[in-house]
Design a protein around this motif. Structure first.
Motif, mmCIF file in Angstrom:
data_model
loop_
_atom_site.group_PDB
_atom_site.id
_atom_site.type_symbol
_atom_site.label_atom_id
_atom_site.label_comp_id
_atom_site.label_asym_id
_atom_site.label_seq_id
_atom_site.Cartn_x
_atom_site.Cartn_y
_atom_site.Cartn_z
ATOM 1 N N ASN A 1 8.392 -1.930 -3.154
ATOM 2 C CA ASN A 1 8.166 -0.510 -3.437
ATOM 3 C C ASN A 1 7.204 -0.309 -4.600
ATOM 4 N N GLU A 2 6.441 -1.348 -4.921
ATOM 5 C CA GLU A 2 5.495 -1.247 -6.031
ATOM 6 C C GLU A 2 4.305 -0.372 -5.631
ATOM 7 N N ASP A 3 3.647 0.203 -6.647
ATOM 8 C CA ASP A 3 2.451 0.979 -6.339
ATOM 9 C C ASP A 3 1.350 0.035 -5.887
ATOM 10 N N PHE A 4 0.399 0.583 -5.131
ATOM 11 C CA PHE A 4 -0.549 -0.280 -4.450
ATOM 12 C C PHE A 4 -1.472 -1.031 -5.411
ATOM 13 N N ASN B 1 -5.541 -2.294 4.191
ATOM 14 C CA ASN B 1 -5.637 -1.546 2.927
ATOM 15 C C ASN B 1 -6.017 -2.477 1.780
ATOM 16 N N LEU B 2 -5.467 -3.692 1.795
ATOM 17 C CA LEU B 2 -5.854 -4.663 0.764
ATOM 18 C C LEU B 2 -7.344 -4.984 0.857
ATOM 19 N N LYS B 3 -7.822 -5.132 2.069
ATOM 20 C CA LYS B 3 -9.249 -5.398 2.252
ATOM 21 C C LYS B 3 -10.083 -4.227 1.771
ATOM 22 N N ASN B 4 -9.595 -3.026 2.074
ATOM 23 C CA ASN B 4 -10.340 -1.837 1.660
ATOM 24 C C ASN B 4 -10.425 -1.720 0.146
ATOM 25 N N GLN B 5 -9.426 -2.273 -0.541
ATOM 26 C CA GLN B 5 -9.417 -2.237 -2.000
ATOM 27 C C GLN B 5 -10.159 -3.421 -2.626
ATOM 28 N N GLY B 6 -10.787 -4.235 -1.763
ATOM 29 C CA GLY B 6 -11.595 -5.339 -2.287
ATOM 30 C C GLY B 6 -10.874 -6.675 -2.387
ATOM 31 N N MET B 7 -9.610 -6.711 -1.938
ATOM 32 C CA MET B 7 -8.855 -7.963 -1.977
ATOM 33 C C MET B 7 -8.678 -8.458 -0.535
ATOM 34 N N HIS B 8 -9.325 -9.552 -0.190
ATOM 35 C CA HIS B 8 -9.297 -10.030 1.193
ATOM 36 C C HIS B 8 -8.204 -11.090 1.350
ATOM 37 N N PRO B 9 -7.109 -10.808 2.057
ATOM 38 C CA PRO B 9 -6.002 -11.771 2.219
ATOM 39 C C PRO B 9 -6.304 -12.781 3.331
ATOM 40 N N TYR B 10 -7.258 -13.632 3.125
ATOM 41 C CA TYR B 10 -7.716 -14.540 4.185
ATOM 42 C C TYR B 10 -6.670 -15.584 4.551
ATOM 43 N N LEU B 11 -5.743 -15.907 3.640
ATOM 44 C CA LEU B 11 -4.742 -16.925 3.944
ATOM 45 C C LEU B 11 -3.720 -16.446 4.972
ATOM 46 N N ALA B 12 -3.637 -15.134 5.168
ATOM 47 C CA ALA B 12 -2.709 -14.619 6.175
ATOM 48 C C ALA B 12 -3.253 -14.782 7.582
#
Length: 588
Positions: free
Chosen positions: A449-452, A531-542
């Motif tokens: 429930n943390e903020d994005f 959304n993570l990608k849109n914020q500049g963080m690319h979760p490529y390990l997923a």
């Protein structure tokens, strides 16, 4: 009499007297050399005690420093006296004051009489055997050694280093091929006479006088030059540890020495009264021509040396602990490390414990504490869940856990949010079975429930940590068994990928599993990753999750056409048993 004994004595004179009397009583002439370091008073008392035996003689005394030519000179002097004083001797047996005959002397005499032309001396080139300890093999013949290794170690090492730096080399005399072997031999009169009367003896002595430990190479080299029938073995049983020091035999080795059927053994502890009482008696010979059989004792001592130098897998002792990677194994038994599974499956740990019978722990290396199975705070071996104690020495903590629970399979969870000090430890451990679903940490963030903004920062940090972990596990030095899938790959066929893990942990047949684990509801997860990608963080390990690949949405999509596999009747039965009761709904 056909057998003469040359004895080199430097300590435990009372035992040397006892053994010399045993040889002499069996009508074997004995020539004794006593080290010049023995005091005159002790020497005179020793000689006086043996003066009643006419076939016991003493040779000129030399100073016998370890590794020096004095031991060779003492052997030469005693051997010359033996050949001159006792012309009936056909074999000369070199022994020490700490040697002990294991079989009746007449059995040895009979054995040698059947082999009148055979020399028994261990003799091999330095290129053929790995015996040398301390880094000097062929160099012991080509370098100069004016300093004592024991008394002047600093000068010895520095002078060797200097010669190596200057590339100084001594020339081996023509016609000599340096050989090495045990100091304790039995030579025929003809071979020993040829060595001592060699026209080039002065040149040979001059060369070997500057060889390191010449008593292990002088006669071994020259016997090859003069012997006609040489057996490269010693009739004396002697064992050495990994430092090159001789093993001592004690009273509890009595039965082992008897089974070896060797003629003589060294080195006997002077206070081993049981051994001296048992062997210094002329018992009736039952196998007069039996060959010595040291194989049993060789195996036992080899195991002892290995145990002393390498220890038992997973057991660290004070003598070995300071040396990294010196033990025979990091841990004592196979264990499993699972990463990402507890995030992807609900109540995964209790289900896995029921399915496999293994002890399933939580995150043992979590920052706050170790989460043991069944919420225990202390487990086998008084191992505490304290993070402070655990982090003081993570390797010892892990090895203690596996050692104290031998016989029961251990499994624990791990992840990028845990302490990472054990990455190289488990990577180099052949007992470690590591299964990783990369990017599974994103599931925990998705459900938080943390903020994005906080989630994005945490995701970047976790991915960075997991990426470093994967670099370690992909190293060419890795010994562990490693399986890695991205979260997207595991999503394709979860139970198919889970089956090998269950099997290696001792799971029952698939159709007998206690239900199937329920996978976490990931509705909207693909949007979260976007959304993570849109914020500049690319979760490529997923892995690659298309925007429409929410799992509840995927159920409504037309399933892909499966691969067609031709099956036998047995395969159809196994397949139907494996898939009975399993549908995608079980995962949701």
């Amino acid at each position: 009499m056909s057998l003469g004994i040359v004895m080199l004595v430097h300590a435990a004179l009372e035992r040397a007297e006892q053994v010399a009397r045993h040889w002499a009583t069996a009508k074997c002439p004995v020539v004794i050399h006593v080290d010049k370091q023995v005091t005159h008073r002790a020497y005179d008392a020793f000689a006086k005690k043996l003066s009643d035996l006419p076939n016991v003689t003493f040779s000129k005394r030399y100073l016998c420093d370890w590794g020096s030519f004095g031991i060779v000179a003492a052997t030469q002097s005693a051997s010359e006296l033996m050949l001159a004083e006792f012309p009936q001797v056909q074999h000369v047996y070199l022994a020490s004051g700490s040697c002990l005959p294991l079989r009746p002397v007449r059995e040895l005499i009979t054995y040698l009489s059947d082999r009148p032309q055979t020399d028994f001396i261990e003799s091999a080139t330095t290129a053929d055997v790995p015996w040398t300890v301390g880094g000097l093999d062929a160099e012991r013949f080509t370098l100069h050694f004016p300093f004592s290794w024991k008394r002047q170690r600093f000068l010895f090492d520095r002078y060797v280093a200097l010669q190596r730096f200057l590339r100084l080399r001594r020339k081996v005399p023509d016609g000599l091929v340096p050989h090495m072997g045990s100091q304790w031999w039995c030579l025929t009169r003809q071979t020993l006479s040829a060595i001592l009367q060699d026209s080039a003896r002065q040149q040979h002595d001059s060369f070997f006088r500057r060889v390191w430990i010449p008593d292990e190479s002088y006669f071994q080299t020259l016997a090859r030059r003069h012997a006609t029938d040489l057996e490269s073995r010693s009739l004396t049983l002697s064992k050495f540890d990994h430092y090159g020091k001789p093993h001592l035999f004690y009273d509890d080795h009595l039965q082992l020495l008897r089974r070896s059927r060797c003629f003589v053994a060294r080195k006997i502890w002077p206070h081993a009264n049981g051994l001296y009482d048992a062997f210094l008696t002329e018992a009736s010979a039952t196998e007069q021509t039996a060959e010595p059989d040291p194989t049993k004792i060789d195996r036992i001592f080899s195991k002892a040396v290995d145990r002393r130098s390498r220890g038992r897998p997973g057991l660290y002792m004070q003598s070995r602990f300071p040396r990294n990677d010196h033990a025979s194994g990091t841990t004592a038994a196979p264990y499993s490390i699972l990463q990402g599974f507890s995030e992807l499956f609900d109540n995964f740990e209790p289900w896995l414990a029921r399915a496999t019978g293994a002890r399933i722990h939580g995150h043992l290396f979590a920052p706050e504490k170790a989460f043991f199975a069944a919420d225990q705070t202390v487990i086998d071996g008084a191992l505490s869940d304290s993070a402070k104690l655990r982090d003081y020495n993570p390797q010892a903590y892990l090895t203690n856990l596996i050692w104290n629970t031998r016989g029961e399979r251990q499994c624990f969870q791990f992840g990028p949010s845990d302490k990472q000090q054990i990455n190289w430890i488990v990577a180099n451990d052949a007992n470690a079975h590591i299964s990783i679903i990369t990017g599974a940490w994103a599931v925990a963030l998705f459900r938080s429930n943390e903020d994005f903004a906080t989630v994005r920062k945490m995701a970047a940090q976790l991915q960075k940590t997991e990426s470093k972990q994967l670099e370690v596990l992909r190293s060419t030095w890795v010994k562990a068994r490693v399986r890695v899938w991205t979260l997207a790959e595991f999503n394709e066929t979860p139970m198919e990928l889970l089956q090998p893990i269950l099997a290696e942990m001792g799971a029952t047949a698939p159709h007998r599993l206690p239900g199937l684990p329920r996978m976490t509801d990931l509705t909207g997860f693909s949007k979260f990753l976007q959304n993570l990608k849109n914020q500049g963080m690319h979760p490529y390990l997923a892995g690659d999750f298309p925007i429409e690949t929410g799992w509840h949405e995927q159920k409504r999509q037309k399933s892909r056409k499966p691969y067609v596999v031709r099956k036998t009747n047995n395969m159809r039965k196994a397949s139907s048993s494996h898939l009975r009761g399993f549908t995608r709904s079980n995962l949701n």
